[in-house]
Design an enzyme around this catalytic site. Structure first.
Site, PDB file in Angstrom:
ATOM      1  N   CYS A 190     -48.629 -44.090 -68.178  1.00  0.00           N
ATOM      2  CA  CYS A 190     -49.678 -43.223 -67.634  1.00  0.00           C
ATOM      3  C   CYS A 190     -50.162 -42.232 -68.684  1.00  0.00           C
ATOM      4  CB  CYS A 190     -49.184 -42.471 -66.404  1.00  0.00           C
ATOM      5  SG  CYS A 190     -47.744 -41.418 -66.688  1.00  0.00           S
TER       6      CYS A 190
ATOM      7  N   HIS B  63     -45.323 -37.859 -63.811  1.00  0.00           N
ATOM      8  CA  HIS B  63     -46.422 -38.825 -63.743  1.00  0.00           C
ATOM      9  C   HIS B  63     -47.758 -38.126 -63.985  1.00  0.00           C
ATOM     10  CE1 HIS B  63     -48.487 -42.475 -62.743  1.00  0.00           C
ATOM     11  NE2 HIS B  63     -48.934 -42.072 -61.565  1.00  0.00           N
TER      12      HIS B  63
END
Length: 463
Positions: free
Chosen positions: A56, A306
């Protein structure tokens, strides 16, 4: 075919790039998590999918730049989601390539654009090895028998597991380009190399090579700390900043700051896309206006583990810094500990930095006024009230927002689609401390009074 020149990277560079990326050892299980191409969701043609945690740090910034292009291509009043959600793959590929070129341009250090590819991916004109002779596949290689044995061993191992990190690094080659137009033409001809198994890593290595080892070492605070966490595979803040701003710095404040004699580097200009993080609410960092107030209404959002993306077609959410924002930023640069006050002795420096009248006589008058109790300090609030009274608010009270989370398992029904919400800025701050609403808590680091209602009735996940 795009004009291209063979450009082998000097032998030490591949080893240095591997070390910057992975540390002293490439852990296979971590490497495997990064092994994916740029692939779009079948349910949202312009949304990239992420299969495992880790990449990510690349995928979210690339997605943010794709959304930036969509926002600039579509008017907020005529946004046609049907058209966006039925966009043909050729147009989507061009959006992806445009995003990659923009990120490469930000990282460009003034030499050449270096694109990394795998020699076994497809035929390339004028193939050249990236790195030492030990990874060369040329028939007339002058590598020693030791290297040849290593090559044979690697080939044997690769036959058993053709997608491990040893094989990947042995196949890397590089081409150099003079401008982004050449890069764009190259990618258009070889879009499959971006979609294949190692597409994300090949692009990331291209960014690192284009940036250059010397520039990376100058910007990274601690060269011994790799870009990818050796245990969990998450990207470091330096890697995230490189992808968002073009600078591989470890901090998210504006400019460089001097903390107790230690120079800590931050972001040096207003970015095309922004960044907000839950960690700021937890007081682990301070996000400066260059990231919090980007040029386009697109923000990469950070949780503890994340990265996702928030965006809006409402362009009034972002703007150039107002005089008040500049003043607040400059004042805080003289208050590195974040106390919201400075020594009264620094008032002249602050006023001079802001191009205010800074004659000693006038400064003395203002010092006595702002420090009427003679405490030896100037409060930020008092300074702002005196020189920069409240400016007219140009941000709308209500606006639509959209959230993207590329991690398939984090999406409802495992479908990567944009989640639509409606934001309201209330008259009073609504600081959220609910652990169950980390989304709201994160956004309140920029808009303290924001409240959100999601069309689906479910708050999207930051994780």
């Amino acid at each position: 075919m795009a004009a291209q020149a063979s450009s082998p990277v000097p032998p030490p560079d591949l080893d240095e790039i591997i070390k910057i990326m992975w540390g002293n050892e490439v852990k296979e299980e971590v490497f495997q998590r990064w092994k994916q191409g740029f692939k779009f969701s079948p349910d949202e043609p312009t949304a990239l999918m992420q299969h495992e945690g880790g990449p990510c740090a690349v995928i979210a910034p690339v997605q943010a730049h794709i959304l930036k292009s969509l926002i600039n291509d579509f008017s907020p009043k005529t946004t046609n989601w049907t058209e966006i959600r039925q966009m043909e793959s050729d147009r989507v590929s061009k959006l992806l390539i445009r995003a990659l070129c923009e990120i490469l341009s930000q990282a460009y250090a003034g030499n050449k654009y270096i694109l990394v590819y795998m020699s076994d991916s497809e035929a390339h004109d004028q193939k050249q090895p990236l790195g030492s002779p030990s990874v060369s596949t040329a028939p007339d290689s002058t590598a020693t028998s030791t290297f040849e044995t290593a090559e044979q061993q690697s080939a044997k191992k690769s036959a058993e597991n053709p997608k491990d990190h040893s094989y990947f690094h042995s196949q890397l080659r590089a081409l150099s380009f003079e401008c982004t137009e050449e890069v764009e033409a190259y990618y258009l001809e070889r879009i499959d190399t971006l979609r294949e198994t190692f597409g994300v890593l090949l692009f990331l290595y291209s960014v690192l090579c284009t940036k250059g080892i010397e520039a990376l070492h100058c910007e990274v605070t601690d060269p011994s700390e790799p870009f990818v966490d050796s245990e969990f595979g998450y990207g470091s803040q330096s890697l995230i900043n490189l992808m968002i701003s073009g600078r591989a710095v470890a901090h998210v404040w504006n400019y460089d700051q001097d903390i107790c004699g230690l120079k800590l580097k931050g972001v040096n200009k207003q970015c095309q896309v922004g960044f907000m993080t839950l960690l700021e609410h937890l007081r682990y960092c301070e996000v400066g206006s260059f990231l919090k107030n980007p040029i386009n209404p697109v923000w990469v959002l950070g949780s503890e583990t994340h990265l996702t993306v928030l965006f809006s077609f409402e362009k009034r959410l972002v703007s150039a810094e107002t005089p008040s924002e500049v003043a607040r930023r400059v004042f805080k640069s003289y208050d590195p500990e974040g106390n919201n006050f400075i020594s009264s002795e620094l008032l002249q420096d602050v006023m001079s930095s802001l191009d205010l009248v800074s004659d000693p006589e006038y400064v003395d008058i203002m010092r006595k006024k702002l420090d009427s109790e003679n405490l030896g300090i100037i409060l930020l609030s008092a300074f702002m009230d005196e020189f920069f009274p409240e400016e007219a608010v140009t941000i709308p009270d209500t606006f639509p927002v959209y959230h993207y989370n590329g991690l398939i398992r984090s999406c409802p029904n495992n479908k990567v689609v944009y989640q639509e919400g409606n934001a309201v800025l209330l008259e009073t701050n609504m600081a959220s401390v609910l652990e169950s609403n980390s989304m709201l808590t994160c956004l309140q680091t920029k808009w303290p009074s924001i409240e959100l209602q999601w069309v689906s009735g479910v708050t999207p996940s930051l994780n």
